[in-house]
Write an enzyme that holds these catalytic residues in place. Structure first.
Site, PDB file in Angstrom:
ATOM      1  N   LYS A 265       0.843  -1.201   0.000  1.00  0.00           N
ATOM      2  CA  LYS A 265       0.000   0.000   0.000  1.00  0.00           C
ATOM      3  C   LYS A 265       0.877   1.249   0.000  1.00  0.00           C
ATOM      4  CE  LYS A 265      -3.938  -1.795   2.663  1.00  0.00           C
ATOM      5  NZ  LYS A 265      -4.968  -1.583   1.631  1.00  0.00           N
ATOM      6  N   ASP A 276      -7.503  -3.294  10.633  1.00  0.00           N
ATOM      7  CA  ASP A 276      -8.039  -4.215   9.635  1.00  0.00           C
ATOM      8  C   ASP A 276      -8.512  -5.527  10.272  1.00  0.00           C
ATOM      9  OD1 ASP A 276      -8.768  -4.449   6.976  1.00  0.00           O
ATOM     10  OD2 ASP A 276      -6.889  -5.417   6.377  1.00  0.00           O
ATOM     11  N   ASP A 335      -2.884  -7.456  -1.850  1.00  0.00           N
ATOM     12  CA  ASP A 335      -3.612  -6.545  -0.955  1.00  0.00           C
ATOM     13  C   ASP A 335      -5.092  -6.924  -0.855  1.00  0.00           C
ATOM     14  OD1 ASP A 335      -3.960  -4.462   0.790  1.00  0.00           O
ATOM     15  OD2 ASP A 335      -3.957  -2.886  -0.747  1.00  0.00           O
ATOM     16  N   ARG A 339     -10.389 -11.396   1.781  1.00  0.00           N
ATOM     17  CA  ARG A 339     -11.279 -12.427   1.213  1.00  0.00           C
ATOM     18  C   ARG A 339     -10.618 -13.802   1.261  1.00  0.00           C
ATOM     19  NH1 ARG A 339     -11.554  -8.999  -4.200  1.00  0.00           N
ATOM     20  NH2 ARG A 339     -11.175  -7.407  -2.639  1.00  0.00           N
TER      21      ARG A 339
HETATM   22  N1  BES Z   1      -8.098  -3.667   4.288  1.00  0.00           N
HETATM   23  C1  BES Z   1      -8.283  -3.224   2.956  1.00  0.00           C
HETATM   24  C2  BES Z   1      -9.581  -2.449   2.751  1.00  0.00           C
HETATM   25  C3  BES Z   1      -9.730  -1.143   3.489  1.00  0.00           C
HETATM   26  C4  BES Z   1      -9.466   0.045   2.833  1.00  0.00           C
HETATM   27  C5  BES Z   1     -10.182  -1.095   4.783  1.00  0.00           C
HETATM   28  C6  BES Z   1      -9.638   1.241   3.501  1.00  0.00           C
HETATM   29  C7  BES Z   1     -10.345   0.098   5.454  1.00  0.00           C
HETATM   30  C8  BES Z   1     -10.077   1.271   4.799  1.00  0.00           C
HETATM   31  C9  BES Z   1      -8.302  -4.427   2.012  1.00  0.00           C
HETATM   32  O1  BES Z   1      -7.530  -5.498   2.399  1.00  0.00           O
HETATM   33  C10 BES Z   1      -7.742  -3.969   0.703  1.00  0.00           C
HETATM   34  O2  BES Z   1      -6.601  -3.622   0.687  1.00  0.00           O
HETATM   35  N2  BES Z   1      -8.554  -3.990  -0.320  1.00  0.00           N
HETATM   36  C11 BES Z   1      -8.161  -3.556  -1.601  1.00  0.00           C
HETATM   37  C12 BES Z   1      -8.577  -4.599  -2.591  1.00  0.00           C
HETATM   38  C13 BES Z   1      -8.081  -4.393  -3.976  1.00  0.00           C
HETATM   39  C14 BES Z   1      -6.597  -4.600  -4.033  1.00  0.00           C
HETATM   40  C15 BES Z   1      -8.784  -5.346  -4.899  1.00  0.00           C
HETATM   41  C16 BES Z   1      -8.860  -2.247  -1.887  1.00  0.00           C
HETATM   42  O3  BES Z   1     -10.032  -2.126  -1.589  1.00  0.00           O
HETATM   43  O4  BES Z   1      -8.213  -1.334  -2.390  1.00  0.00           O
HETATM   44 ZN    ZN Z   2      -7.247  -5.706   4.429  1.00  0.00          ZN
HETATM   45 MG    MG Z   3      -5.531  -5.359   1.737  1.00  0.00          MG
END
Ligand code: BES
Ligand code: ZN
Ligand code: MG
Length: 486
Positions: A265, A276, A335, A339
């Site tokens: 990230k 998280d 990331d 899931r």
């Molecule tokens: N933990 C994050 C989602 C998240 C984002 C939670 C902001 C709280 C605040 C999750 O694991 C993630 O990184 N999701 C990605 C998925 C993508 C790579 C398909 C996302 O939503 O950007």
């Molecule tokens: Zn996450």
């Molecule tokens: Mg993630």
């Protein structure tokens, strides 16, 4: 937490005195003197107090503080709780306070419910996470210790413990979510969860070998880049003695830190990813609340606790892993890890416990956060009744949900060229395709709902019931749902 007493009578000597009122013409029995009543009426007039919910009029001459707190017409449990949160702000710098609740036809709820709601609001709004301050002066901490309720009629104080159970469970979940990831590794977290066995919750913690033997390689693929080994915690509350089956299963995402892994990230706000694991904390706290309230239900909770880190042993984008269900998954983005954790936990809870109704909860996608901002959590489900019940509980508690669609067209977007599924689709509809991924681990005949709480897990500004920081969004809506489940 604050100490409450519920059936005080006569005149109060508290440092701060509060009278609930739905208009400027309030009733206060013997709670304050006639002179004080006259002065307060005067103040109400000058301050244009009409009794609207959440408005105040007060006399404050340094020595004496008497406050009229507007409860409004037709207040609800939620509006009363919010009023409690606002009252907390007014009184937190006094050590003791007294609250008078008159009998009022405009208030549809009983005196008992009103007192309990206000107390709950005070406990939720009065939450703080201050364990890491070493240099703050004593003056900067709230002083409130005790509140006495005075009712015009008798308050049934035996009703309060159920509210207190919810308050302490929300506060427990917030503590877990606010805890920095260096002090809440999967192992530490699992040890913490095990301490709930004093409530007659049956707790099993699966360690790495066991998780491996079960074939949860999808979950392990997230953990393998971290020096902190994963855990899966299983919590069982058996309050329904008439049945051997589980009435409901709860599954939570417990990523104790999400760096993104090799798909790292950006650094801005990456620290927020210590939260998280909110979904897992909500599951654990919901079961804690159910046990404290002795709900007549059999509930099983499964939380996957892992840290997502980049390293020489981390999963690479493009790797293919096998899930416990037997389906293979191409990890196109490390990331999209939540899931992977949830998919194996969902499969495990169905296989091991045969649950036919499941709710999972997770800070799953930035996409859902972009859709709803900090207002709603996304709800996805294969069952209209389960959805309707959750939506209603959301309205009642103020932890609002909004249902989004899942269907075969979206589902196609996560077909992989080289495996059964890929862990994310194109940039479009990210919250929905994430839900579709989870649904691939739901067996025929299982009723399932997924709550995506990314965004609402934190409050940046602070509100009456959610001070700045972790909100533990989900504990209140799930408790409401479980208490009314049929
Ligand atoms: N933990 C994050 C989602 C998240 C984002 C939670 C902001 C709280 C605040 C999750 O694991 C993630 O990184 N999701 C990605 C998925 C993508 C790579 C398909 C996302 O939503 O950007
Ligand atoms: Zn996450
Ligand atoms: Mg993630």
């Amino acid at each position: 937490m604050t100490e409450f007493s519920f059936n005080q009578t006569g005149k109060s000597n508290a440092e701060v005195k509060i009278i609930l009122a739905s208009g400027s013409n309030f009733r206060s029995g013997k709670f304050i003197s006639e002179d004080e009543v006259a002065a307060l009426k005067n103040a109400a007039k000058k301050q244009n107090f009409e009794g609207k919910n959440g408005t105040f009029a007060e006399i404050n001459n340094g020595k004496k503080q008497i406050i009229l707190a507007g409860i409004g017409n037709k207040s609800t449990s939620l509006s009363q709780q919010i009023l409690g949160g606002k009252i907390y702000k007014k009184i937190c710098n006094s050590t003791n306070a007294a609250i008078y609740i008159p009998t009022d036809k405009k208030n549809q709820l009983s005196l008992t419910e009103t007192a309990c709601n206000i107390a709950l609001g005070i406990e939720l709004g009065g939450y703080r996470f201050d364990k890491y301050f070493t240099k703050k002066s004593a003056d900067s901490y709230p002083k409130l210790e005790k509140i006495d309720f005075y009712g015009e009629e008798k308050i049934d104080e035996s009703k309060y413990p159920a509210y207190q159970a919810l308050a302490s469970s929300v506060r427990y979940a917030r503590d877990l979510c606010n805890e920095p990831a260096n002090n809440l590794t999967p192992e530490i977290y699992a040890d913490d969860i095990e301490r709930l066995d004093y409530l007659n919750i049956d707790i099993t913690v699966l360690e790495e070998d066991k998780i491996h033997d079960l074939g949860m390689d999808m979950l392990l693929s997230v953990a393998q880049g971290s020096v902190n080994a994963p855990r899966v915690a299983v919590l069982q509350w058996k309050g329904n003695k008439d049945s051997k089956e589980f009435d409901i299963g709860l599954v939570g995402k417990g990523v104790t830190f999400d760096s993104g892994g090799i798909s790292l990230k950006p650094s801005a706000n990456m620290g927020d990813m210590k939260g998280d694991m909110t979904g897992s904390a909500v599951v654990v706290a919901s079961i804690k609340a159910a046990a404290l309230q002795k709900l007549p239900l059999n509930i099983v909770g499964v939380v996957g606790l892992v840290e997502n880190m980049p390293s020489g042993s981390a999963t690479r984008p493009g790797d293919v892993v096998k899930s416990m269900s037997g389906q293979t998954v191409e990890v196109v983005n490390t990331d999209a890890e939540g899931r992977l954790v949830l998919g194996d936990c969902l499969w495990y809870i169905q296989e091991k416990f045969g649950v036919k109704r499941i709710i999972d909860i997770a800070t799953l996608t930035g996409s859902t956060m972009m859709t709803f901002g900090f207002e709603y959590a996304g709800l996805f489900s294969n069952d209209d009744k389960l959805s309707a019940d959750l939506l209603k509980a959301g309205e009642q508690t103020g932890e609002k949900l909004w249902r989004l669609p899942i269907n075969a067209d979206y589902d196609k977007m996560i077909d992989s060229d080289i495996a059964d599924i890929k862990n994310c689709g194109p940039r479009l509809a990210g919250g929905i395709t994430a839900a579709c991924f989870l649904q691939r681990f739901i067996q025929d005949g299982t009723k399932w709902a997924h709550l995506d709480i990314a965004g609402v897990d934190r409050d940046e500004k602070g509100h009456p019931l959610t001070p700045k920081g972790a909100t533990a969004f989900g504990v209140r809506v799930l408790n409401q749902f479980l208490r009314h489940m049929k």
